[in-house]
Design an enzyme around this catalytic site. Structure first.
Site, PDB file in Angstrom:
ATOM      1  N   SER A 162       0.851  -1.182   0.000  1.00  0.00           N
ATOM      2  CA  SER A 162       0.000   0.000   0.000  1.00  0.00           C
ATOM      3  C   SER A 162       0.888   1.234   0.000  1.00  0.00           C
ATOM      4  CB  SER A 162      -0.955  -0.035   1.204  1.00  0.00           C
ATOM      5  OG  SER A 162      -1.889   1.021   1.132  1.00  0.00           O
ATOM      6  N   THR A 163       0.757   2.110   0.982  1.00  0.00           N
ATOM      7  CA  THR A 163       1.530   3.350   1.005  1.00  0.00           C
ATOM      8  C   THR A 163       3.033   3.044   0.983  1.00  0.00           C
ATOM      9  OG1 THR A 163      -0.215   4.395   2.294  1.00  0.00           O
ATOM     10  CG2 THR A 163       1.926   5.487   2.258  1.00  0.00           C
ATOM     11  N   HIS A 188      -2.695  -1.115  -3.228  1.00  0.00           N
ATOM     12  CA  HIS A 188      -3.802  -0.167  -3.060  1.00  0.00           C
ATOM     13  C   HIS A 188      -3.529   1.078  -3.894  1.00  0.00           C
ATOM     14  CE1 HIS A 188      -4.394  -2.044   1.195  1.00  0.00           C
ATOM     15  NE2 HIS A 188      -4.942  -2.780   0.249  1.00  0.00           N
ATOM     16  N   MET A 281      -0.263   1.250   5.119  1.00  0.00           N
ATOM     17  CA  MET A 281      -1.095   1.590   6.271  1.00  0.00           C
ATOM     18  C   MET A 281      -2.084   0.466   6.559  1.00  0.00           C
ATOM     19  SD  MET A 281      -2.065   5.545   5.294  1.00  0.00           S
ATOM     20  CE  MET A 281      -3.535   5.461   6.333  1.00  0.00           C
ATOM     21  N   ASP A 284      -4.527  -4.682   6.120  1.00  0.00           N
ATOM     22  CA  ASP A 284      -4.943  -5.516   4.992  1.00  0.00           C
ATOM     23  C   ASP A 284      -3.810  -6.466   4.594  1.00  0.00           C
ATOM     24  OD1 ASP A 284      -6.629  -6.464   2.983  1.00  0.00           O
ATOM     25  OD2 ASP A 284      -5.846  -5.048   1.512  1.00  0.00           O
TER      26      ASP A 284
END
Length: 347
Positions: A162-163, A188, A281, A284
């Site tokens: 993600s991030t 993401h 973050m 997940d």
């Protein structure tokens, strides 16, 4: 957070500055300490206010956001969240910003959006907590291992991020040879970004990288990136493994979700898989990676020091889902070690 994250909002549109300020000010743990209409105003505001985080428009007069971002990262590194239009051009610019060192990107709202800027406040708070990284020029890509030096086995690789995932995925996948194991990825990202990102990875990496399509066969030498937005990516069909894009509600607030991908890989491949969770973050992918490990798969997690946000890898580690925690620069090689065919060619 013990103190509010202090934010400078930079955008050439007064309307957009006001909207961003309103969204952020609704969170008591975020404080907008200033606004700027262009890079020149932003430079003076940064010197005067010393914000924890900057939100930065990509398209601005006098100096565009990418050029200004590069100066920030070189002269005064700090977390920067880019604000971009959700277009192909905006996606390309956003990806370039992430490679330069932006913490994350958010899309400008479209008419009728129920939640303008989505989880911008959460990203700002995560950015304020993140370690400030010194700006460095991207290292020259090292040549991937030659096909003759790597004999691929029968394992499937599944990666979630993600991030910070753009930089992380580039670092990992550039280590892959052209005959890499079939690899599926959920990152993401907004819907319009994943096609540009797949094209970018395809140019940078030796294997073929493409957006996953429903029914696409998993093949050696190919990497499949989950399309953003509407559907989850799974793998299916034990006799001829392939990608499946399924319509389902968001999981852990995300669609596509890393957990959905990892769950399907655990069920399909079991011990014939490697699961990898990278910077991001939230949580997940943590439960799905644990399911993969329980099914016999090998599992890796990015360590705290090299993660832009040590969220997803931390939760996975605390659950016992991670077999090994490694720095980012060691993950690609370890995946290849885990997926290489044994000498007798039966792996």
């Amino acid at each position: 957070m013990s103190t509010a994250a202090r934010v400078l909002v930079v955008d050439d549109s007064a309307t957009m500055r006001g909207l961003i300020t309103a969204v952020l000010s609704a969170d008591p743990e975020v404080s907008v300490i200033g606004q700027a209409g262009d890079a020149l105003e932003a430079r003076e505001a940064i010197k005067k206010l010393n914000p924890d985080v900057v939100t930065l428009d990509i398209e601005m007069p006098n100096m565009n956001g990418l050029d200004f971002l590069e100066k920030i990262m070189r002269l005064r590194p700090m977390p920067v969240i880019m604000v971009s239009t959700l277009t192909h051009r905006g996606a390309d610019a956003s990806l370039a910003a992430l490679e330069i060192g932006a913490f994350d990107c958010v899309g400008k709202p479209l008419p009728g959006d129920a939640r303008p800027f989505g989880d911008l406040a959460e990203k700002v708070k995560a950015a304020a907590r993140s370690q400030r990284r010194q700006y460095t020029q991207p290292a020259p890509a090292t040549p991937p291992p030659a096909v003759a030096d790597f004999r691929v086995g029968r394992k499937i690789v599944a990666i979630g991020s993600s991030t910070g995932g753009v930089e992380a995925l580039i670092a990992v996948l550039q280590k892959f040879p052209a005959n890499c194991p079939p690899t599926v990825i959920t990152q993401h990202m907004p819907p319009t970004f994943t096609k540009s990102f797949a094209e970018r990875l395809n140019r940078l990496c030796a294997p073929v990288v493409q957006e996953a399509t429903d029914g696409a066969r998993l093949e050696i030498g190919k990497i499949y990136l989950a399309p953003g937005g509407e559907r989850h990516l799974q793998v299916a069909n034990a006799h001829a493994p392939c990608c499946r894009l399924i319509e389902r509600d968001p999981v852990n607030g995300h669609r596509p979700s890393v957990d959905v991908l990892f769950d399907s890989v655990a069920e399909l491949a079991g011990r014939n898989a490697v699961g990898v969770i990278l910077t991001g973050m939230g949580r997940d992918g943590a439960a799905g990676l644990l399911k993969m490990r329980h099914s016999g798969a090998r599992t890796l997690g990015q360590n705290e020091k090299t993660s832009v946000v040590y969220g997803m890898p931390r939760v996975a580690h605390e659950l016992g889902a991670v077999e090994q925690q490694l720095p980012l620069n060691g993950i690609g090689e370890e995946i290849l070690r885990m997926t290489a065919a044994r000498k007798e060619g039966t792996d």
